[in-house]
Scaffold this motif. Structure first.
Motif, short mmCIF file in Angstrom:
data_model
loop_
_atom_site.label_atom_id
_atom_site.label_comp_id
_atom_site.label_asym_id
_atom_site.label_seq_id
_atom_site.Cartn_x
_atom_site.Cartn_y
_atom_site.Cartn_z
N LYS A 142 -33.34 -18.38 -7.90
CA LYS A 142 -33.95 -17.11 -8.32
C LYS A 142 -33.46 -16.70 -9.70
O LYS A 142 -32.33 -17.04 -10.10
N LEU A 143 -34.31 -15.97 -10.42
CA LEU A 143 -33.99 -15.58 -11.79
C LEU A 143 -34.18 -14.08 -12.00
O LEU A 143 -34.92 -13.42 -11.26
N ASP A 144 -33.51 -13.56 -13.03
CA ASP A 144 -33.70 -12.15 -13.36
C ASP A 144 -34.91 -11.98 -14.29
O ASP A 144 -35.54 -12.95 -14.69
N TRP A 145 -35.22 -10.75 -14.61
CA TRP A 145 -36.41 -10.44 -15.39
C TRP A 145 -36.11 -10.37 -16.89
O TRP A 145 -37.02 -10.53 -17.70
N LYS A 146 -34.85 -10.15 -17.25
CA LYS A 146 -34.55 -9.82 -18.64
C LYS A 146 -33.61 -10.80 -19.34
O LYS A 146 -33.03 -10.48 -20.38
N ASN A 147 -33.47 -12.00 -18.81
CA ASN A 147 -32.71 -13.05 -19.48
C ASN A 147 -31.26 -12.66 -19.76
O ASN A 147 -30.68 -13.05 -20.78
N ASN A 148 -30.67 -11.88 -18.85
CA ASN A 148 -29.27 -11.46 -18.98
C ASN A 148 -28.97 -10.67 -20.24
O ASN A 148 -27.82 -10.49 -20.62
N GLY A 149 -30.02 -10.22 -20.92
CA GLY A 149 -29.81 -9.40 -22.12
C GLY A 149 -29.75 -7.93 -21.75
O GLY A 149 -29.68 -7.55 -20.59
N GLY A 150 -29.78 -7.09 -22.77
CA GLY A 150 -29.76 -5.66 -22.52
C GLY A 150 -31.11 -5.17 -22.02
O GLY A 150 -32.12 -5.86 -22.14
N PHE A 151 -31.12 -4.00 -21.44
CA PHE A 151 -32.39 -3.42 -20.99
C PHE A 151 -33.22 -3.02 -22.20
O PHE A 151 -32.70 -2.53 -23.22
N SER A 152 -34.53 -3.25 -22.10
CA SER A 152 -35.46 -2.91 -23.18
C SER A 152 -36.72 -2.31 -22.59
O SER A 152 -37.13 -2.65 -21.47
N ASN A 153 -37.34 -1.44 -23.36
CA ASN A 153 -38.62 -0.86 -22.94
C ASN A 153 -39.74 -1.71 -23.54
O ASN A 153 -39.94 -1.71 -24.75
N THR A 249 -40.13 -1.52 -6.96
CA THR A 249 -39.57 -1.67 -8.30
C THR A 249 -38.08 -1.95 -8.16
O THR A 249 -37.38 -1.27 -7.39
N HIS A 250 -37.61 -2.99 -8.84
CA HIS A 250 -36.20 -3.36 -8.79
C HIS A 250 -35.66 -3.47 -10.20
O HIS A 250 -36.41 -3.70 -11.17
N PHE A 251 -34.36 -3.33 -10.32
CA PHE A 251 -33.72 -3.44 -11.63
C PHE A 251 -33.97 -4.84 -12.21
O PHE A 251 -33.96 -5.84 -11.49
N LYS A 252 -34.16 -4.89 -13.50
CA LYS A 252 -34.54 -6.12 -14.18
C LYS A 252 -33.45 -7.20 -14.13
O LYS A 252 -33.75 -8.36 -14.41
N ASP A 253 -32.21 -6.82 -13.79
CA ASP A 253 -31.17 -7.83 -13.71
C ASP A 253 -30.98 -8.36 -12.29
O ASP A 253 -30.08 -9.15 -12.03
N TRP A 254 -31.85 -7.94 -11.35
CA TRP A 254 -31.83 -8.52 -10.02
C TRP A 254 -32.57 -9.86 -10.09
O TRP A 254 -33.41 -10.09 -10.96
N ILE A 255 -32.27 -10.75 -9.15
CA ILE A 255 -32.90 -12.07 -9.18
C ILE A 255 -33.99 -12.18 -8.10
O ILE A 255 -33.81 -11.72 -6.98
N LYS A 256 -35.12 -12.78 -8.51
CA LYS A 256 -36.28 -12.93 -7.63
C LYS A 256 -36.89 -14.32 -7.81
O LYS A 256 -36.56 -15.05 -8.73
#
Length: 264
Positions: A142-153, A249-256
């Protein structure tokens, strides 16, 4: 032996019923079959034996693995101790593969056909969305949504036809690494295509209702949660629990899990 004619009947984009009429065995044990090729001169060909102890009569068999919109040349043959004889050569053209939901096509499975008003719809033509046949990020990876970077809009849409633009926007922010959801979807090369992307919220739901667990699940979606490419807010994005088709809706650093799609 004598082969009176070569016969063909039901033709699809990938199969054909072929055969021949054996009028005489010449008094010897006779094998009847067919030879078929895309070369009128049969420089290369395939051969199928239909019956190895044939008597006079009509014999047919179904050939599979043909290509759509292709001309094939066919001739029946009969072989016994006196040698091999052939019936007349005939030809046929396979029709276009019917493009319907559930059809395997261009590297995946069609799960949606564009309707009037959809982006990508062209009157008189068939276009739509294709799902990869398996996960690009299964439960074990499973992978996160934001590539382990900071949160971005990131400006994203939720509707049909927005997944590609969403994926491009995400990759523009987080890079082309295949270590996160949008990146691994883009890196997928199923069917030799390089234009795969992470589905939007509505595209992911269409997959569920047409070829996922909301239907016959020929997509083999697991009882897991899958990322969409649609952002909910600065910190979260939409994901779907594939067993029920419900979104959260889940936080972007969760893995799916990730399942890529492409347009055709």
């Amino acid at each position: 032996a004598t082969v009176a004619s070569t016969v063909t009947s039901t033709i699809t984009s990938s199969t054909a019923i072929l055969g021949g009429v054996l009028s005489s065995t010449g008094g010897a044990t006779t094998t009847i079959g067919i030879r078929y090729s895309t070369d009128i001169n049969f420089g290369t060909f395939s051969t199928t034996s239909i019956n190895s102890n044939a008597v006079a009569g009509t014999y047919t068999t179904t050939i599979s693995g043909l290509s759509e919109l292709t001309t094939y040349y066919v001739k029946a043959y009969a072989t016994n101790t006196a040698g091999t004889v052939y019936g007349p050569t005939i030809n046929f053209i396979t029709p276009v593969l019917p493009l319907t939901v559930g059809t395997t096509y261009q590297g995946g499975i069609i799960f949606y056909l564009f309707q009037s008003g959809d982006p990508g719809y062209v009157a008189g033509q068939t276009h739509g969305l294709i799902a990869a046949p398996s996960d690009q990020a299964p439960p074990s990876a499973k992978l996160d949504w934001k590539n382990n970077g900071g949160f971005s809009n990131i400006a994203t849409g939720t509707g049909i036809g927005t997944g590609l633009a969403n994926t491009n926007a995400i990759i523009s922010t987080y890079g082309s690494s295949n270590g996160y959801a949008a990146g691994v979807a883009r890196a997928y090369r199923g069917g030799g295509y390089s234009d795969w992307y992470l589905p939007s919220k509505d595209e992911l739901y269409k997959m569920h209702t047409s070829i996922g667990q909301g239907a016959n699940n020929i997509a083999q979606l697991l009882g897991e949660t899958y990322w969409s490419s649609s952002q909910s807010d600065y910190y979260q994005s939409y994901c779907m629990f594939a067993q029920g088709g419900n979104f959260d809706t889940h936080f972007k650093d969760w893995i799916k899990c990730v399942r890529a799609i492409r347009s055709f």
